[in-house]
Design an enzyme around this catalytic site. Structure first.
Site, PDB file in Angstrom:
ATOM      1  N   TYR A 200      77.560-103.215 113.020  1.00 57.03           N
ATOM      2  CA  TYR A 200      77.438-103.130 111.563  1.00 57.03           C
ATOM      3  C   TYR A 200      78.062-104.337 110.855  1.00 57.03           C
ATOM      4  O   TYR A 200      77.382-104.999 110.061  1.00 57.03           O
ATOM      5  CB  TYR A 200      78.017-101.809 111.043  1.00 57.03           C
ATOM      6  CG  TYR A 200      77.263-101.309 109.833  1.00 57.03           C
ATOM      7  CD1 TYR A 200      76.151-100.508 109.964  1.00 57.03           C
ATOM      8  CD2 TYR A 200      77.651-101.694 108.554  1.00 57.03           C
ATOM      9  CE1 TYR A 200      75.431-100.083 108.856  1.00 57.03           C
ATOM     10  CE2 TYR A 200      76.938-101.272 107.445  1.00 57.03           C
ATOM     11  CZ  TYR A 200      75.835-100.458 107.607  1.00 57.03           C
ATOM     12  OH  TYR A 200      75.124-100.048 106.509  1.00 57.03           O
TER      13      TYR A 200
ATOM     14  N   GLU B 113      73.245-110.812 107.538  1.00 58.26           N
ATOM     15  CA  GLU B 113      72.485-110.677 106.285  1.00 58.26           C
ATOM     16  C   GLU B 113      73.106-111.549 105.191  1.00 58.26           C
ATOM     17  O   GLU B 113      72.391-112.162 104.400  1.00 58.26           O
ATOM     18  CB  GLU B 113      72.470-109.212 105.843  1.00 58.26           C
ATOM     19  CG  GLU B 113      71.601-108.338 106.740  1.00 58.26           C
ATOM     20  CD  GLU B 113      71.641-106.869 106.345  1.00 58.26           C
ATOM     21  OE1 GLU B 113      71.913-106.568 105.177  1.00 58.26           O
ATOM     22  OE2 GLU B 113      71.399-106.014 107.229  1.00 58.26           O
TER      23      GLU B 113
HETATM   24  C1  LIG Z   1      72.174 -97.246  95.974  1.00 54.32           C
HETATM   25  C2  LIG Z   1      71.458 -98.562  96.095  1.00 54.32           C
HETATM   26  C3  LIG Z   1      72.235 -99.450  96.907  1.00 54.32           C
HETATM   27  C4  LIG Z   1      71.878-100.884  96.983  1.00 54.32           C
HETATM   28  C5  LIG Z   1      72.780-101.414  97.970  1.00 54.32           C
HETATM   29  C6  LIG Z   1      72.835-102.783  98.186  1.00 54.32           C
HETATM   30  C7  LIG Z   1      73.899-103.103  99.195  1.00 54.32           C
HETATM   31  C8  LIG Z   1      73.376-103.149 100.517  1.00 54.32           C
HETATM   32  C9  LIG Z   1      74.377-103.251 101.604  1.00 54.32           C
HETATM   33  C10 LIG Z   1      73.673-102.996 102.826  1.00 54.32           C
HETATM   34  C11 LIG Z   1      74.397-103.137 104.083  1.00 54.32           C
HETATM   35  C12 LIG Z   1      73.436-102.727 105.163  1.00 54.32           C
HETATM   36  C13 LIG Z   1      73.670-103.472 106.390  1.00 54.32           C
HETATM   37  C14 LIG Z   1      72.814-103.012 107.539  1.00 54.32           C
HETATM   38  O1  LIG Z   1      71.473-103.252 107.245  1.00 54.32           O
HETATM   39  C15 LIG Z   1      73.218-103.743 108.739  1.00 54.32           C
HETATM   40  C16 LIG Z   1      72.790-103.101 109.978  1.00 54.32           C
HETATM   41  O2  LIG Z   1      72.069-102.141 110.067  1.00 54.32           O
HETATM   42  S1  LIG Z   1      73.419-103.810 111.349  1.00 54.32           S
HETATM   43  C17 LIG Z   1      73.028-102.762 112.679  1.00 54.32           C
HETATM   44  C18 LIG Z   1      74.004-101.641 112.828  1.00 54.32           C
HETATM   45  N1  LIG Z   1      73.684-100.624 111.896  1.00 54.32           N
HETATM   46  C19 LIG Z   1      74.008 -99.341 112.087  1.00 54.32           C
HETATM   47  O3  LIG Z   1      74.610 -98.942 113.040  1.00 54.32           O
HETATM   48  C20 LIG Z   1      73.575 -98.365 111.030  1.00 54.32           C
HETATM   49  C21 LIG Z   1      72.402 -97.567 111.492  1.00 54.32           C
HETATM   50  N2  LIG Z   1      72.047 -96.604 110.490  1.00 54.32           N
HETATM   51  C22 LIG Z   1      72.531 -95.373 110.427  1.00 54.32           C
HETATM   52  O4  LIG Z   1      73.301 -94.937 111.234  1.00 54.32           O
HETATM   53  C23 LIG Z   1      72.033 -94.480 109.289  1.00 54.32           C
HETATM   54  O5  LIG Z   1      71.017 -95.102 108.625  1.00 54.32           O
HETATM   55  C24 LIG Z   1      73.156 -94.036 108.319  1.00 54.32           C
HETATM   56  C25 LIG Z   1      72.530 -93.442 107.064  1.00 54.32           C
HETATM   57  C26 LIG Z   1      74.019 -95.226 107.925  1.00 54.32           C
HETATM   58  C27 LIG Z   1      73.988 -92.948 109.005  1.00 54.32           C
HETATM   59  O6  LIG Z   1      73.233 -91.964 109.587  1.00 54.32           O
HETATM   60  P1  LIG Z   1      73.370 -90.395 109.284  1.00 54.32           P
HETATM   61  O7  LIG Z   1      74.098 -90.104 108.036  1.00 54.32           O
HETATM   62  O8  LIG Z   1      72.020 -89.815 109.381  1.00 54.32           O
HETATM   63  O9  LIG Z   1      74.322 -89.894 110.424  1.00 54.32           O
HETATM   64  P2  LIG Z   1      74.030 -89.089 111.729  1.00 54.32           P
HETATM   65  O10 LIG Z   1      73.257 -89.911 112.664  1.00 54.32           O
HETATM   66  O11 LIG Z   1      75.324 -88.555 112.206  1.00 54.32           O
HETATM   67  O12 LIG Z   1      73.073 -87.874 111.277  1.00 54.32           O
HETATM   68  C28 LIG Z   1      73.556 -86.750 110.536  1.00 54.32           C
HETATM   69  C29 LIG Z   1      72.827 -85.474 110.964  1.00 54.32           C
HETATM   70  O13 LIG Z   1      71.455 -85.567 110.588  1.00 54.32           O
HETATM   71  C30 LIG Z   1      70.616 -85.503 111.729  1.00 54.32           C
HETATM   72  N3  LIG Z   1      69.541 -86.473 111.532  1.00 54.32           N
HETATM   73  C31 LIG Z   1      69.601 -87.589 110.783  1.00 54.32           C
HETATM   74  N4  LIG Z   1      68.440 -88.237 110.834  1.00 54.32           N
HETATM   75  C32 LIG Z   1      67.629 -87.520 111.659  1.00 54.32           C
HETATM   76  C33 LIG Z   1      66.301 -87.670 112.124  1.00 54.32           C
HETATM   77  N5  LIG Z   1      65.558 -88.735 111.747  1.00 54.32           N
HETATM   78  N6  LIG Z   1      65.792 -86.736 112.955  1.00 54.32           N
HETATM   79  C34 LIG Z   1      66.522 -85.666 113.337  1.00 54.32           C
HETATM   80  N7  LIG Z   1      67.792 -85.454 112.926  1.00 54.32           N
HETATM   81  C35 LIG Z   1      68.340 -86.376 112.093  1.00 54.32           C
HETATM   82  C36 LIG Z   1      71.500 -85.895 112.891  1.00 54.32           C
HETATM   83  O14 LIG Z   1      71.060 -85.380 114.094  1.00 54.32           O
HETATM   84  C37 LIG Z   1      72.822 -85.299 112.454  1.00 54.32           C
HETATM   85  O15 LIG Z   1      72.780 -83.890 112.681  1.00 54.32           O
HETATM   86  P3  LIG Z   1      73.880 -83.198 113.611  1.00 54.32           P
HETATM   87  O16 LIG Z   1      75.208 -83.575 113.047  1.00 54.32           O
HETATM   88  O17 LIG Z   1      73.556 -81.749 113.502  1.00 54.32           O
HETATM   89  O18 LIG Z   1      73.644 -83.760 114.966  1.00 54.32           O
END
Ligand SMILES: CCCCCCCCCCCCC[C@@H](O)CC(=O)SCCNC(=O)CCNC(=O)[C@H](O)C(C)(C)COP(=O)(O)OP(=O)(O)OC[C@H]1O[C@@H](n2cnc3c(N)ncnc32)[C@H](O)[C@@H]1OP(=O)(O)O
Length: 357
Positions: A281, A288
């Site tokens: 991240y 970026e």
């Molecule tokens: C408001 C306007 C704002 C404008 C902002 C401008 C500023 C911008 C700044 C941007 C910075 C971004 C930088 C970024 O692009 C850089 C990178 O990505 S680098 C690479 C590394 N990146 C990452 O590791 C992040 C990857 N992304 C994520 O992890 C997610 O998108 C995030 C939303 C950040 C977090 O995910 P989430 O909240 O969903 O967490 P969980 O995975 O723990 O999920 C929670 C529970 O939901 C279930 N879930 C979620 N999605 C699904 C799905 N598609 N299918 C099935 N189930 C899903 C998941 O299983 C969890 O349930 P449980 O707890 O029961 O298991």
């Protein structure tokens, strides 16, 4: 000497209800013998503290098993009819026993009782239908999520593998044409990722809208505005680093979600999903930020997206001002999402540990 308590009765098509007016009843004995109900107990009745008894020979056959419940004020007895139906009276005797009276609190005539049955049945059917609807929705939701996660997994895997293979075969030169070889699939996956904001907003998945919005808007801004609209940016090695870092997390995240849809877990994959983001991240945000900084002189020169001001001032506001603000927003976004992911990681591993204990 044994006395007779006051007994109130009511019926339904399948049951007889008896209410025996005895407070603090003890040593209760209720049984049915040859279609006659025998009751005896000690308690406080109409004639004070005493032993009370009565017998009732039912009009029609009843089941020998009786159930009763004693409360502080009374003893409630339920007797089951053998044949469903409405009785004209309770006992076989011509004349009603003097201690017996209708229980007007529970009394229903035959048509009211039928209505009660119908209402109960309708309620049961409604409950069943809503449960079926809910189950249908849950299975539809699961199919949708499986397909969504599978498509994203295939897309990001193609990107990651393609870039890795090209790096090994072509070497450093591959860094310069990442955009032209990869961007179509990346555009597709990132447009599709907007669905995640809707999923969060409509409660399809249990996650916050803000972190998802930051993720989707942040990436799409870089992809469409910084890389997509500036050809000069498309040949820069920074595209490689941004795409590589984005896809490196997604090849773990989407299969992790997919397994979750099947209520299955692969521990190594869970660990990777909730750990790999830690270095990726900040590196991703750094890459970026480099892309945004590199694009500033290009926007200044080309005046693309600049806001023209009136002739009085005679100039225009360059888009680069917005980019400086965006750079600050990026680090704010990094902070919010880093905190969110850290919280998700702690929640995931804490519940796991608790389950293991
Ligand atoms: C408001 C306007 C704002 C404008 C902002 C401008 C500023 C911008 C700044 C941007 C910075 C971004 C930088 C970024 O692009 C850089 C990178 O990505 S680098 C690479 C590394 N990146 C990452 O590791 C992040 C990857 N992304 C994520 O992890 C997610 O998108 C995030 C939303 C950040 C977090 O995910 P989430 O909240 O969903 O967490 P969980 O995975 O723990 O999920 C929670 C529970 O939901 C279930 N879930 C979620 N999605 C699904 C799905 N598609 N299918 C099935 N189930 C899903 C998941 O299983 C969890 O349930 P449980 O707890 O029961 O298991």
């Amino acid at each position: 000497m044994a006395l007779t308590p006051l007994v109130y009765w009511a019926q339904r098509h399948e049951e007889i209800y008896l209410r025996v007016e005895l407070t603090d009843a003890q040593n209760i004995d209720v049984h049915v013998d040859e279609n006659v109900l025998h009751f005896s107990a000690q308690g406080h009745g109409a004639k004070g503290q005493n032993e009370y008894k009565f017998s009732l020979e039912f009009l029609l056959p009843v089941k020998p098993q009786v159930s009763y419940k004693s409360t502080q004020r009374q003893v409630n007895i339920t007797v089951h009819k053998i044949q469903r139906g409405w009785w004209e009276k309770l006992t076989v005797q011509e004349r009603k026993p003097v201690f017996l009276a209708p229980d007007f609190d529970r009394w229903l005539d035959e048509s009211d009782a039928e209505m009660e049955i119908r209402e109960k049945e309708e309620k049961r059917n409604r409950l069943k239908a809503s449960r079926q609807k809910e189950e249908g929705f849950v299975s539809l939701k699961t199919v949708f999520l499986i397909v969504y996660n599978l498509v994203q997994f295939l897309g990001f895997s193609w990107i990651f593998v393609n870039m890795t293979v090209r790096l090994f075969i072509i070497g450093r030169d591959s860094l310069y044409d990442t955009f032209h070889t990869i961007s179509d699939v990346m555009f597709f996956c990132q447009i599709l990722a907007s669905v995640e904001v809707l999923n969060a907003a409509f409660g399809v998945v249990k996650t916050g809208v803000i972190p998802t919005l930051i993720q989707v808007v942040g990436r799409n801004f870089i992809l469409f505005i910084i890389f997509g609209s500036l050809e000069e940016m498309q040949h820069k090695p920074v595209v490689f680093f941004v795409f590589y870092l984005w896809s490196a997390i997604e090849i773990f995240r989407y299969p992790f979600y997919m397994l979750g849809c099947f209520n299955t877990e692969w521990k190594t994959l869970t660990w990777l999903r909730y750990t790999v983001w830690m270095p990726l991240y900040p590196l991703g945000v750094l890459a970026e930020a480099v892309a945004v900084i590199q694009s500033i002189p290009i926007f200044d020169e080309s005046k693309l997206f600049s806001i023209p001001l009136t002739k009085v001032i005679g100039t225009s506001v360059s888009f680069s001002y917005f980019l400086y603000i965006y750079l600050v927003l990026m680090f704010l976004g990094l902070f919010i999402n880093f905190h969110h992911l850290h919280k998700q990681r702690k929640r995931r591993f804490r519940t796991k540990k608790r389950k293991a204990n």
